[in-house]
Design an enzyme around this catalytic site. Structure first.
Site, short mmCIF file in Angstrom:
data_model
loop_
_atom_site.label_atom_id
_atom_site.label_comp_id
_atom_site.label_asym_id
_atom_site.label_seq_id
_atom_site.Cartn_x
_atom_site.Cartn_y
_atom_site.Cartn_z
N GLU A 152 0.82 -1.38 0.02
CA GLU A 152 -0.17 -0.09 -0.04
C GLU A 152 0.88 1.25 0.18
O GLU A 152 1.38 1.32 0.92
CB GLU A 152 -0.87 -0.09 1.30
CG GLU A 152 -1.57 1.14 1.48
CD GLU A 152 -2.58 1.18 2.68
OE1 GLU A 152 -2.03 0.58 3.49
OE2 GLU A 152 -3.75 1.40 2.76
N ARG A 217 -10.24 11.44 5.96
CA ARG A 217 -10.29 9.97 6.67
C ARG A 217 -11.65 9.52 7.27
O ARG A 217 -11.74 8.60 8.13
CB ARG A 217 -9.00 9.60 7.48
CG ARG A 217 -8.60 8.33 7.29
CD ARG A 217 -7.24 7.83 7.66
NE ARG A 217 -6.96 6.67 7.00
CZ ARG A 217 -5.74 6.18 7.41
NH1 ARG A 217 -5.05 6.31 8.15
NH2 ARG A 217 -5.43 4.81 6.40
N GLU A 246 -11.96 1.69 5.27
CA GLU A 246 -11.02 1.77 6.34
C GLU A 246 -11.00 3.46 6.77
O GLU A 246 -10.35 4.29 6.02
CB GLU A 246 -9.79 1.47 6.00
CG GLU A 246 -8.51 1.63 6.92
CD GLU A 246 -7.12 1.48 6.43
OE1 GLU A 246 -6.29 0.49 7.04
OE2 GLU A 246 -6.77 2.13 5.60
#
Ligand code: LER
Ligand code: MN
Length: 269
Positions: A152, A217, A246
């Site tokens: 990632e 986020r 996520e």
């Protein structure tokens, strides 16, 4: 594309493991919301009761598309790029331990922060060499089990090693294993990529897993990313695998998970 969400199988400091705590309660919640799978963040496979996990996953009709391994770094400091060879080796052995679990679930193994951060005084090129060596060894060990590893690209504030998709694609060439691909995460891409859509297109068939979070986020829909365009681009390049949430458990995990799925289904309908 199928939808999953990150759940930590043990307590963890990582804030964006959306679900933590009571396993059965969380799996019931995730399944009743309409998710198809759950991405498991596992610090050490020895810490989980695989039989119980299996029973619960069957009970709630949930698949496991991916296993997150970052807690080995976050909680124990294991890293592929540490100058101490014992720590590097412990990180490699830990990733290898995930292989039978990943094979059991048909999951990919995520190489996130276990790659480490090049420590002060360590040459970046040396750090990259250790990283490539570890990835070559772990990919070769995973191959006979039909398990893939996914690296990632993670933003510059969390690591010094592989922040962008172009760097990730170069790494894929260096490692040279078909069972080694990329996991793209929209939160990191929003910080590092010139264009999220162009970067997705540049990967072709090497995207093996995908994380969604909005620019802040929070859950998709809570920030300023264009998920209609992002998911359309994924579909245009033929990506047919998982979209895994996520994001921060804000205002709480249940609400965030619900709003994410609603938004993602709405922009793809
Ligand atoms: C893990 O998937 C991730 O996105 C990183 O931010 C871990 O710190
Ligand atoms: Mn991620």
């Amino acid at each position: 594309m199928r939808h999953s969400i990150v759940l930590s199988t043990q307590s963890a400091q990582f804030q964006a493991a959306t679900f933590k705590g009571d396993l059965e309660k969380n799996l019931l919640e995730i399944s009743s919301q309409g998710y198809d799978g759950v991405e498991l963040a596992i610090r050490d496979p020895e810490m989980i009761d695989l039989d119980r996990l299996d029973q619960l996953l069957h009970k709630f009709y949930l698949s496991v598309p991916a296993i997150g391994t970052g807690q080995a770094w976050g909680e124990e400091g294991l890293s592929f790029s540490d100058p101490d060879p014992d720590i590097r080796n412990a990180a490699i052995q830990r990733i290898k331990k995930h292989i039978p679990v990943a094979a059991h679930f048909g999951a990919v193994i995520i190489i996130g922060l276990v790659r480490g951060i090049v420590k002060p005084g360590v040459d970046h090129i040396q750090g990259m060499r250790w990283l490539v060596e570890a990835l070559v060894e772990c990919s070769a060990a995973a191959l006979p089990h039909q398990v893939s590893l996914v690296l990632e690209p993670i933003n510059r504030y969390e690591t010094t090693l592989i922040n962008t998709v172009p760097q990730g694609l170069d790494l894929i060439k260096e490692v040279g294993a078909d069972n080694f691909g990329l996991l793209l995460d929209t939160f990191h891409m929003n910080i590092e990529e010139v264009s999220i859509e162009d970067s997705i297109r540049s990967c072709g068939d090497r995207i093996y897993h995908f994380h969604v979070a909005d620019s802040n986020r929070w859950y998709p829909g809570a920030g300023h990313l264009d998920f209609r365009s992002i998911l359309r681009t994924l579909s245009d390049i033929g990506y047919q695998s998982w979209i895994s949430g996520e994001f921060l458990a804000l205002p709480d995990a249940t609400t965030a998970a619900e709003r994410s799925l609603t938004h993602l289904l709405q922009v793809t309908s």
